[in-house]
Write a protein that holds these residues in place. Structure first.
Motif, PDB file in Angstrom:
ATOM      1  N   TRP A 197      40.942  41.227  38.264  1.00  0.00           N
ATOM      2  CA  TRP A 197      41.634  43.240  38.904  1.00  0.00           C
ATOM      3  C   TRP A 197      40.245  42.869  39.753  1.00  0.00           C
ATOM      4  O   TRP A 197      41.471  43.900  40.791  1.00  0.00           O
ATOM      5  CB  TRP A 197      41.065  43.830  37.546  1.00  0.00           C
ATOM      6  CG  TRP A 197      39.564  44.092  36.965  1.00  0.00           C
ATOM      7  CD1 TRP A 197      39.032  43.984  36.723  1.00  0.00           C
ATOM      8  CD2 TRP A 197      39.142  44.830  38.281  1.00  0.00           C
ATOM      9  NE1 TRP A 197      38.320  44.039  35.912  1.00  0.00           N
ATOM     10  CE2 TRP A 197      37.313  44.878  37.106  1.00  0.00           C
ATOM     11  CE3 TRP A 197      39.081  45.804  39.558  1.00  0.00           C
ATOM     12  CZ2 TRP A 197      36.374  45.504  37.922  1.00  0.00           C
ATOM     13  CZ3 TRP A 197      37.835  45.962  39.957  1.00  0.00           C
ATOM     14  CH2 TRP A 197      36.472  46.116  39.127  1.00  0.00           C
ATOM     15  N   TYR A 207      40.290  50.033  36.595  1.00  0.00           N
ATOM     16  CA  TYR A 207      39.505  49.010  36.377  1.00  0.00           C
ATOM     17  C   TYR A 207      37.951  48.971  36.068  1.00  0.00           C
ATOM     18  O   TYR A 207      37.170  48.319  35.076  1.00  0.00           O
ATOM     19  CB  TYR A 207      39.930  48.372  36.745  1.00  0.00           C
ATOM     20  CG  TYR A 207      41.184  47.820  37.177  1.00  0.00           C
ATOM     21  CD1 TYR A 207      41.691  47.491  35.726  1.00  0.00           C
ATOM     22  CD2 TYR A 207      41.975  47.379  38.029  1.00  0.00           C
ATOM     23  CE1 TYR A 207      43.274  46.358  35.815  1.00  0.00           C
ATOM     24  CE2 TYR A 207      43.247  47.482  37.643  1.00  0.00           C
ATOM     25  CZ  TYR A 207      43.646  47.208  36.898  1.00  0.00           C
ATOM     26  OH  TYR A 207      44.982  46.336  36.749  1.00  0.00           O
ATOM     27  N   HIS A 257      48.448  40.220  31.244  1.00  0.00           N
ATOM     28  CA  HIS A 257      48.592  41.722  31.558  1.00  0.00           C
ATOM     29  C   HIS A 257      48.354  42.390  32.735  1.00  0.00           C
ATOM     30  O   HIS A 257      48.424  41.477  33.581  1.00  0.00           O
ATOM     31  CB  HIS A 257      46.534  42.114  30.924  1.00  0.00           C
ATOM     32  CG  HIS A 257      47.292  41.960  29.054  1.00  0.00           C
ATOM     33  ND1 HIS A 257      47.139  40.795  28.749  1.00  0.00           N
ATOM     34  CD2 HIS A 257      47.241  43.410  28.084  1.00  0.00           C
ATOM     35  CE1 HIS A 257      46.935  40.951  27.723  1.00  0.00           C
ATOM     36  NE2 HIS A 257      46.622  42.174  27.072  1.00  0.00           N
ATOM     37  N   GLY A 258      48.730  43.716  32.779  1.00  0.00           N
ATOM     38  CA  GLY A 258      49.062  43.945  34.009  1.00  0.00           C
ATOM     39  C   GLY A 258      49.533  44.568  34.731  1.00  0.00           C
ATOM     40  O   GLY A 258      50.078  45.355  36.246  1.00  0.00           O
ATOM     41  N   ALA A 264      46.186  48.240  32.447  1.00  0.00           N
ATOM     42  CA  ALA A 264      46.302  46.364  31.458  1.00  0.00           C
ATOM     43  C   ALA A 264      47.020  46.355  30.135  1.00  0.00           C
ATOM     44  O   ALA A 264      46.946  45.800  29.280  1.00  0.00           O
ATOM     45  CB  ALA A 264      44.484  46.900  30.504  1.00  0.00           C
ATOM     46  N   ILE A 317      41.847  41.709  31.112  1.00  0.00           N
ATOM     47  CA  ILE A 317      41.473  41.497  31.999  1.00  0.00           C
ATOM     48  C   ILE A 317      40.375  41.088  32.848  1.00  0.00           C
ATOM     49  O   ILE A 317      40.089  41.584  32.578  1.00  0.00           O
ATOM     50  CB  ILE A 317      42.450  42.865  33.311  1.00  0.00           C
ATOM     51  CG1 ILE A 317      43.848  42.911  32.767  1.00  0.00           C
ATOM     52  CG2 ILE A 317      42.788  41.804  34.766  1.00  0.00           C
ATOM     53  CD1 ILE A 317      44.488  44.146  33.285  1.00  0.00           C
ATOM     54  N   ALA A 329      39.807  47.690  31.156  1.00  0.00           N
ATOM     55  CA  ALA A 329      40.658  46.691  30.185  1.00  0.00           C
ATOM     56  C   ALA A 329      39.463  45.350  30.323  1.00  0.00           C
ATOM     57  O   ALA A 329      40.350  43.942  30.653  1.00  0.00           O
ATOM     58  CB  ALA A 329      41.457  46.879  31.648  1.00  0.00           C
TER      59      ALA A 329
END
Length: 191
Positions: free
Chosen positions: A153, A139, A70-71, A15, A148, A144
């Motif tokens: 996700w 996740y 992000h990610g 994240a 996110i 996160a």
């Protein structure tokens, strides 16, 4: 480029915020997939599997770059794993296109098939799923959640897991065809 971005990521997690370098790599990857998608739409419009793969990958990269921010760290790890097989796959594919009319291409295709299938099986059938498993666990842990959104996700994991399952089916089918071909050749020699 992705490996360089990974090495420069500060305190990496699945994240992590995208850095300026991450965004450049994402933009380059988006451009590549757009051009490759256009190539398939023009020259191989019936290759639905690759067209869908490119559309799904573009969805993940575009949302990561322009919506979530992000990610990228996770996607670069997956991208590196996928690219490990690319050189061999490209040569194998080109030899496959020409094998009917060029004996050298047929020999190259036959020679490359087992090592390519083995590499593909290792990378996309074992290492890729292990990485995705770690992503899902990360996740689901909620770490996160503020970075996110769940819809992002979950959709990313759906796309990635689907791609991995399709890759596994694809390579399994090629292994089956390869073994059938070897058995056919062995039976033909006996007769």
């Amino acid at each position: 480029m992705a490996a360089n971005a990974l090495l420069k990521t500060q305190s990496p997690t699945f994240a992590s915020p995208n850095s300026a370098l991450d965004n450049i790599v994402l933009e380059y990857s988006i451009s590549y997939f757009l051009i490759d998608l256009l190539h398939y739409l023009i020259f191989f419009p019936t290759d639905i599997l690759f067209i869908l793969h490119h559309l799904a990958t573009l969805y993940v990269f575009l949302t990561c770059r322009y919506i979530i921010h992000h990610g990228a760290f996770a996607f670069f790890m997956l991208l590196i794993l996928a690219e490990v097989t690319s050189l061999c796959q490209n040569i194998w594919t080109l030899a496959g296109f020409r094998r009917a009319d060029l004996p050298a291409a047929a020999k190259l295709y036959e020679f490359l098939s087992p090592p390519f299938y083995a590499l593909y099986t290792l990378v996309r059938g074992i290492l890729g799923p292990l990485l995705v498993y770690k992503m899902v666990v990360f996740y689901l842990s909620g770490v996160a959640e503020n970075l996110i959104p769940r819809w992002a996700w979950v959709s990313w994991m759906f796309v990635i897991i689907t791609a991995i399952l399709v890759s596994i089916v694809w390579v399994f089918d090629h292994w089956v065809d390869w073994f059938k071909g070897r058995n056919y050749k062995a039976a033909k020699k006996v007769v």
